[in-house]
Design an enzyme around this catalytic site. Structure first.
Site, PDB file in Angstrom:
ATOM      1  N   ASP A   1      30.711 -23.657  -2.278  1.00 49.94           N
ATOM      2  CA  ASP A   1      30.410 -22.520  -1.411  1.00 49.94           C
ATOM      3  C   ASP A   1      30.595 -21.254  -2.243  1.00 49.94           C
ATOM      4  O   ASP A   1      30.699 -21.343  -3.456  1.00 49.94           O
ATOM      5  CB  ASP A   1      31.304 -22.565  -0.158  1.00 49.94           C
ATOM      6  CG  ASP A   1      30.640 -21.873   1.038  1.00 49.94           C
ATOM      7  OD1 ASP A   1      29.949 -20.870   0.831  1.00 49.94           O
ATOM      8  OD2 ASP A   1      30.832 -22.339   2.176  1.00 49.94           O
TER       9      ASP A   1
ATOM     10  N   HIS B   1      27.537 -20.995  -3.837  1.00 46.92           N
ATOM     11  CA  HIS B   1      26.555 -20.228  -3.075  1.00 46.92           C
ATOM     12  C   HIS B   1      26.443 -18.797  -3.604  1.00 46.92           C
ATOM     13  O   HIS B   1      25.974 -17.914  -2.907  1.00 46.92           O
ATOM     14  CB  HIS B   1      26.914 -20.204  -1.583  1.00 46.92           C
ATOM     15  CG  HIS B   1      26.703 -21.515  -0.889  1.00 46.92           C
ATOM     16  ND1 HIS B   1      27.078 -21.744   0.405  1.00 46.92           N
ATOM     17  CD2 HIS B   1      26.151 -22.675  -1.337  1.00 46.92           C
ATOM     18  CE1 HIS B   1      26.778 -23.000   0.736  1.00 46.92           C
ATOM     19  NE2 HIS B   1      26.214 -23.576  -0.306  1.00 46.92           N
TER      20      HIS B   1
END
Ligand SMILES: *[C@@H]1O[C@H](CO)[C@@H](O)[C@H](O)[C@H]1NC(C)=O
Ligand SMILES: *[C@@H]1O[C@H](CO)[C@@H](O)[C@H](O)[C@H]1NC(C)=O
Ligand SMILES: *[C@@H]1O[C@H](CO)[C@@H](O)[C@H](O)[C@H]1NC(C)=O
Ligand SMILES: *[C@@H]1O[C@H](CO)[C@@H](O)[C@H](O)[C@H]1NC(C)=O
Ligand SMILES: *[C@@H]1O[C@H](CO)[C@@H](O)[C@H](O)[C@H]1NC(C)=O
Ligand SMILES: *[C@@H]1O[C@H](CO)[C@@H](O)[C@H](O)[C@H]1NC(C)=O
Ligand SMILES: *[C@@H]1O[C@H](CO)[C@@H](O)[C@H](O)[C@H]1NC(C)=O
Ligand SMILES: *[C@@H]1O[C@H](CO)[C@@H](O)[C@H](O)[C@H]1NC(C)=O
Ligand SMILES: *[C@@H]1O[C@H](CO)[C@@H](O)[C@H](O)[C@H]1NC(C)=O
Ligand SMILES: *[C@@H]1O[C@H](CO)[C@@H](O)[C@H](O)[C@H]1NC(C)=O
Ligand SMILES: *[C@@H]1O[C@H](CO)[C@@H](O)[C@H](O)[C@H]1NC(C)=O
Length: 432
Positions: free
Chosen positions: A253, A276
């Protein structure tokens, strides 16, 4: 048991040990880490880190072992060595009960051992610290003033994430604790620690100022097919003057994410993989709140195998329920003066993504209810490398509510190429 040793008695003990042969107490003999001299470099957050006097006493904690809870004796050591001491954590500790360390004032933590959080899910669901913001919970929290935590490259914080990811796979409402919450710390550093397998975010830096994070290694890997979830490296929230630098992150993430009210932040010298992106947001999630992210410099970083390299995500002006842990929209505020500079993109889906329709799958609603957040004074300078084949030939995407909500964007010397060798932009309707 923890033991307090003043500098004078330590010298006396060592002198006695040197005289005697052979030595029985290996504990005393083990080298205690000394505080490294780490500075923000090359940029600081706009002002130098506050100075921190050297500590004059130390308290060491002998791990109980066998999975027994060391939290109470660790808490005792912090009380004993607060106001000018060093808590020495050179064993392998288990923390099985919530640990509130928000009373600290002038203390160092020398972590050459390891801290693991017992994955007793029922206990933590009932007893972890809870925060309103994004339904966050925490195993422990550190706050106060002037705290330096260092691991000399060997200290480990182990979130024992696997049982939590396994639990989340069948219960997407499972509240998984953050591995470390720095909550209300004014002046402090965290360096040289390896953090592994966080159940949720690795670090939340909240309500804090003048924080330096450096020389960290963060790794999250699942041992089975249940994915690692929400393993953000660092999230900043209601914090000012934070530097995060020279670290290696392998997660799934955000590598770093600037949440509401993150100001004067520098992120430099990171190598992120599988994430991410280094992301502003998400912001505008809460309808009655005003979110600010301003003066952020993201310099000299490498991002690989991620969904995004540079990312700005804000919610539209309408509420949505995308997932049990992902709902919101309608909040207002602004994102201003953000610079991504010297950024290498390797095999990321987007090199640059700006989105004012975050968390909303119905694009018509985004058009009907533009974001209440403005995004302005955004700079992308010296970016190079590649994207993945996912959006080939596009390398960037810009989804703005309206020209009034998104303005003063600059891109200079951006030379990221897609596998087809092109470098195109997607603005939601085509290429620009
Ligand atoms: C802590 O655990 C590691 C890895 O299992 C081991 O190498 C080390 O000796 C242990 N340290 C102590 C002080 O027991
Ligand atoms: C899912 O986890 C939440 C706690 O985060 C708990 O309240 C709920 O009962 C769990 N649901 C199931 C089906 O186990
Ligand atoms: C930050 O401070 C606010 C206001 O005091 C408090 O409500 C909140 O729990 C603190 N911590 C976090 C992580 O939000
Ligand atoms: C962020 O700052 C603004 C302006 O000071 C304030 O109105 C807002 O309540 C703050 N938000 C949070 C989450 O603290
Ligand atoms: C960029 O960061 C790396 C560490 O990842 C460091 O070795 C290098 O010196 C930095 N370069 C510049 C120009 O700051
Ligand atoms: C980097 O991330 C990718 C994608 O998640 C993963 O497959 C790979 O194992 C990671 N690389 C390293 C060196 O850990
Ligand atoms: C923008 O932010 C940078 C730090 O990232 C700061 O040096 C600069 O002064 C800011 N610009 C303005 C106009 O505030
Ligand atoms: C990117 O992922 C591939 C495999 O998925 C891996 O071989 C490579 O080492 C990763 N890159 C980095 C810089 O970790
Ligand atoms: C999207 O929102 C519009 C406006 O409310 C609505 O008419 C439409 O049915 C929605 N589409 C979907 C797929 O839900
Ligand atoms: C938020 O946006 C909606 C429509 O997009 C508008 O009706 C509302 O007045 C805005 N609220 C604020 C506080 O700006
Ligand atoms: C453009 O960026 C590259 C890095 O990709 C750098 O080496 C070069 O000096 C930059 N050129 C200019 C004119 O700034």
């Amino acid at each position: 048991m923890f033991r307090k040793v003043t500098e004078a008695t330590a010298v006396a003990i060592l002198a006695t040990l040197a005289a005697a042969t052979p030595v029985a107490d290996t504990h005393i003999h083990k080298a205690v880490l000394s505080r490294p001299n780490v500075k923000p470099f090359p940029y600081n957050s706009g002002r130098p880190q506050p100075s921190s006097p050297l500590r004059t006493k130390s308290c060491s904690v002998t791990a109980l072992g066998g999975g027994e809870d060391d939290a109470p004796q660790i808490l005792d050591a912090f009380h004993e060595c607060n106001n000018g001491g060093t808590v020495v954590l050179d064993g392998n500790y288990t923390i099985a009960t919530a640990l509130d360390l928000t009373f600290l004032d002038g203390v160092d933590v020398a972590l050459s051992g390891s801290i693991a959080f017992k994955p007793d899910i029922d206990y933590w669901l009932a007893n972890a610290f809870r925060y309103d913001f994004q339904s966050s919970t925490a195993f422990w929290k550190i706050g106060g003033r002037d705290v330096n935590i260092y691991g000399g490259g060997v200290g480990v914080i182990d979130g024992q994430g696997q049982p939590w990811w396994d639990g989340f796979a069948s219960n997407s409402s499972l509240l998984r604790p953050i591995s470390l919450v720095i909550d209300g710390l004014q002046g402090g550093s965290m360096t040289g620690i390896r953090m592994i397998n966080s159940p949720n975010w690795f670090n939340l830096i909240a309500n804090s100022s003048d924080i330096l994070v450096s020389d960290m290694v963060l790794t999250a890997k699942s041992a089975n097919s249940n994915p690692v979830k929400n393993s953000d490296g660092w999230d900043t929230y209601r914090s000012d003057h934070v530097v995060i630098q020279n670290s290696v992150i392998d997660n799934t993430d955000d590598c770093v994410s600037f949440k509401p009210n993150s100001t004067n932040i520098v992120v430099q010298g990171l190598k992120c993989n599988g994430s991410h992106g280094i992301s502003v947001g998400s912001l505008g999630q809460y309808i009655d709140q005003y979110d600010i992210v301003e003066n952020v410099h993201i310099y000299n970083n490498t991002m690989s195998n991620a969904s995004d390299a540079a990312r700005i995500k804000v919610w539209p002006g309408v509420h949505s329920e995308l997932e049990p842990i992902l709902s919101g929209g309608g909040g207002s505020g602004y994102v201003k003066n953000i610079t991504y500079e010297r950024y290498e993109s390797i095999n990321n889906d987007w090199a640059i993504e700006v989105n004012q329709c975050y968390g909303q799958s119905n694009k018509t609603l985004c058009e009907l209810y533009p974001s209440n957040m403005t995004i302005s004074d955004i700079y992308f300078i010296d970016m190079w490398g590649t994207t993945s084949s996912k959006y080939d030939p596009k390398v960037g995407t810009l989804v703005c509510s309206s020209p009034e909500q998104c303005y003063n964007f600059h891109a200079k010397n951006v030379s990221v190429t897609s596998p087809k060798g092109k470098s195109q932009w997607d603005n939601g309707e085509g290429t620009v």
